[in-house]
Motif scaffolding. Structure first.
Motif, PDB file in Angstrom:
ATOM      1  N   ASN A 178       0.802  -1.232   0.000  1.00  0.00           N
ATOM      2  CA  ASN A 178       0.000   0.000   0.000  1.00  0.00           C
ATOM      3  C   ASN A 178       0.826   1.269   0.000  1.00  0.00           C
ATOM      4  N   MET A 179       2.067   1.226   0.494  1.00  0.00           N
ATOM      5  CA  MET A 179       2.899   2.424   0.515  1.00  0.00           C
ATOM      6  C   MET A 179       4.270   2.100  -0.061  1.00  0.00           C
ATOM      7  N   PRO A 180       4.357   1.985  -1.382  1.00  0.00           N
ATOM      8  CA  PRO A 180       5.642   1.674  -2.008  1.00  0.00           C
ATOM      9  C   PRO A 180       6.586   2.875  -1.919  1.00  0.00           C
ATOM     10  N   PRO A 181       7.902   2.621  -1.934  1.00  0.00           N
ATOM     11  CA  PRO A 181       8.869   3.726  -1.814  1.00  0.00           C
ATOM     12  C   PRO A 181       9.080   4.461  -3.132  1.00  0.00           C
ATOM     13  N   THR A 182       8.012   5.060  -3.626  1.00  0.00           N
ATOM     14  CA  THR A 182       8.098   5.858  -4.845  1.00  0.00           C
ATOM     15  C   THR A 182       8.939   7.110  -4.578  1.00  0.00           C
ATOM     16  N   PRO A 183       9.372   7.802  -5.633  1.00  0.00           N
ATOM     17  CA  PRO A 183      10.086   9.069  -5.404  1.00  0.00           C
ATOM     18  C   PRO A 183       9.286  10.049  -4.548  1.00  0.00           C
ATOM     19  N   GLY A 184       7.963  10.085  -4.742  1.00  0.00           N
ATOM     20  CA  GLY A 184       7.142  10.989  -3.933  1.00  0.00           C
ATOM     21  C   GLY A 184       7.124  10.606  -2.473  1.00  0.00           C
ATOM     22  N   THR A 185       6.990   9.308  -2.199  1.00  0.00           N
ATOM     23  CA  THR A 185       7.017   8.840  -0.816  1.00  0.00           C
ATOM     24  C   THR A 185       8.351   9.178  -0.163  1.00  0.00           C
ATOM     25  N   LEU A 186       9.438   8.971  -0.876  1.00  0.00           N
ATOM     26  CA  LEU A 186      10.756   9.243  -0.302  1.00  0.00           C
ATOM     27  C   LEU A 186      10.993  10.745  -0.127  1.00  0.00           C
ATOM     28  N   ARG A 187      10.355  11.581  -0.926  1.00  0.00           N
ATOM     29  CA  ARG A 187      10.389  13.025  -0.660  1.00  0.00           C
ATOM     30  C   ARG A 187       9.701  13.328   0.668  1.00  0.00           C
ATOM     31  N   HIS A 188       8.596  12.649   0.932  1.00  0.00           N
ATOM     32  CA  HIS A 188       7.920  12.833   2.219  1.00  0.00           C
ATOM     33  C   HIS A 188       8.809  12.373   3.374  1.00  0.00           C
ATOM     34  N   VAL A 189       9.468  11.232   3.212  1.00  0.00           N
ATOM     35  CA  VAL A 189      10.332  10.729   4.282  1.00  0.00           C
ATOM     36  C   VAL A 189      11.472  11.708   4.544  1.00  0.00           C
ATOM     37  N   ALA A 190      12.041  12.283   3.476  1.00  0.00           N
ATOM     38  CA  ALA A 190      13.090  13.291   3.653  1.00  0.00           C
ATOM     39  C   ALA A 190      12.555  14.488   4.438  1.00  0.00           C
ATOM     40  N   LEU A 191      11.321  14.883   4.166  1.00  0.00           N
ATOM     41  CA  LEU A 191      10.703  15.973   4.926  1.00  0.00           C
ATOM     42  C   LEU A 191      10.514  15.570   6.386  1.00  0.00           C
TER      43      LEU A 191
END
Length: 263
Positions: A178-191
């Motif tokens: 449900n929450m793959p480590p897409t570039p968008g997800t990893l931008r959120h994690v960096a935030l």
């Protein structure tokens, strides 16, 4: 479906329901699935007598921008722009996980846009919390080198042990993608690694409800207690659930929020 331009971003949002009272705007947490993944099941529970607004922050799939680094302030500006564009303000504003510091920032910097504030499973400061810093750093590493491990990590920390055991292996395996480590997800994690809203919390004027999950092992409940202590006009509630408490205890979550909002 509507969009509003904020800087380089075309921010997607939806408005559902009807009613004359303050709209409820729901701000999602980490993950490129955005509002659909977080609020697709729960948002309709709030539409009985009010409008419910959901948006996709930069990093989510349905909002397009330049792909650059994200800041809490920039995402707060997106929330403020949606409130103004939708013509629903001032709103009752609810932020979950990453969305909690974003919503708190809106309330602190744009108080005229926020009627009441709800912060769910949020936190104020990452760098001084070794647990949070290491968890988000682990997510970055897994996202880069072990995408399948990333999915298992966020599933394991997103839900309580009791909930995972109660739904069984087949359902747990269905949660993992449900929450793959897409570039968008990893931008959120960096935030997530850069969050620090401590100076803004004393500026929040809106009546606030802070909700913590007693079994939360993504953002441990002590973080919610600290938010409550730092916000003058806040009340506090705990739900005996993991991080994604609106999946584990949806009825209790809806009841807690609606009783605070008086609807």
């Amino acid at each position: 479906m509507a969009t509003v331009t904020v800087g380089t971003a075309r921010v997607h949002y939806d408005v559902e329901g009807s009613g004359d009272g303050p709209a409820l705007l729901l701000v999602h947490g980490t993950g490129s699935g955005g509002a659909v993944i977080n609020w697709g099941q729960t948002a309709p529970r709030f539409t009985g007598d009010r409008r419910v607004v959901t948006l996709d922050l930069s990093g989510a799939d349905r909002t397009v921008d330049d792909g650059g680094p994200l800041t809490v302030e920039a995402l707060a500006a997106q929330v403020a722009a949606v409130i103004e564009d939708a013509g629903t303000g001032p709103v009752d504003l609810l932020g979950f996980s990453m969305g909690a510091p974003v919503a708190a920032t809106v309330a602190a910097l744009r108080p005229e846009l926020v009627e009441r504030l709800v912060l769910v499973a949020g936190w104020a400061y990452t760098d001084g919390d070794e647990y949070l810093r290491n968890l988000f750093t682990l997510w970055q590493r897994l996202g880069e080198f072990d995408p399948a491990g990333f999915g298992r990590s966020v599933t394991m920390t997103g839900f309580s042990r009791g909930f995972l055991n109660s739904i069984g292996r087949e359902s747990v395996e269905a949660l993992v993608p449900n929450m793959p480590p897409t570039p968008g997800t990893l931008r959120h994690v960096a935030l997530d690694l850069t969050v620090d809203i401590r100076d803004l919390l004393p500026r929040i004027e809106a009546e606030t409800l802070v909700v913590g999950g007693t079994r939360d092992i993504t953002v441990p409940v002590e973080n919610s207690r600290e938010l409550h202590a730092a916000i003058a006009r806040s009340t506090y509630a705990e739900i005996d659930a993991g991080h994604v408490m609106f999946f584990e205890k949806e009825d209790e979550f809806v009841k807690t929020v609606t009783e605070f909002l008086g609807s």
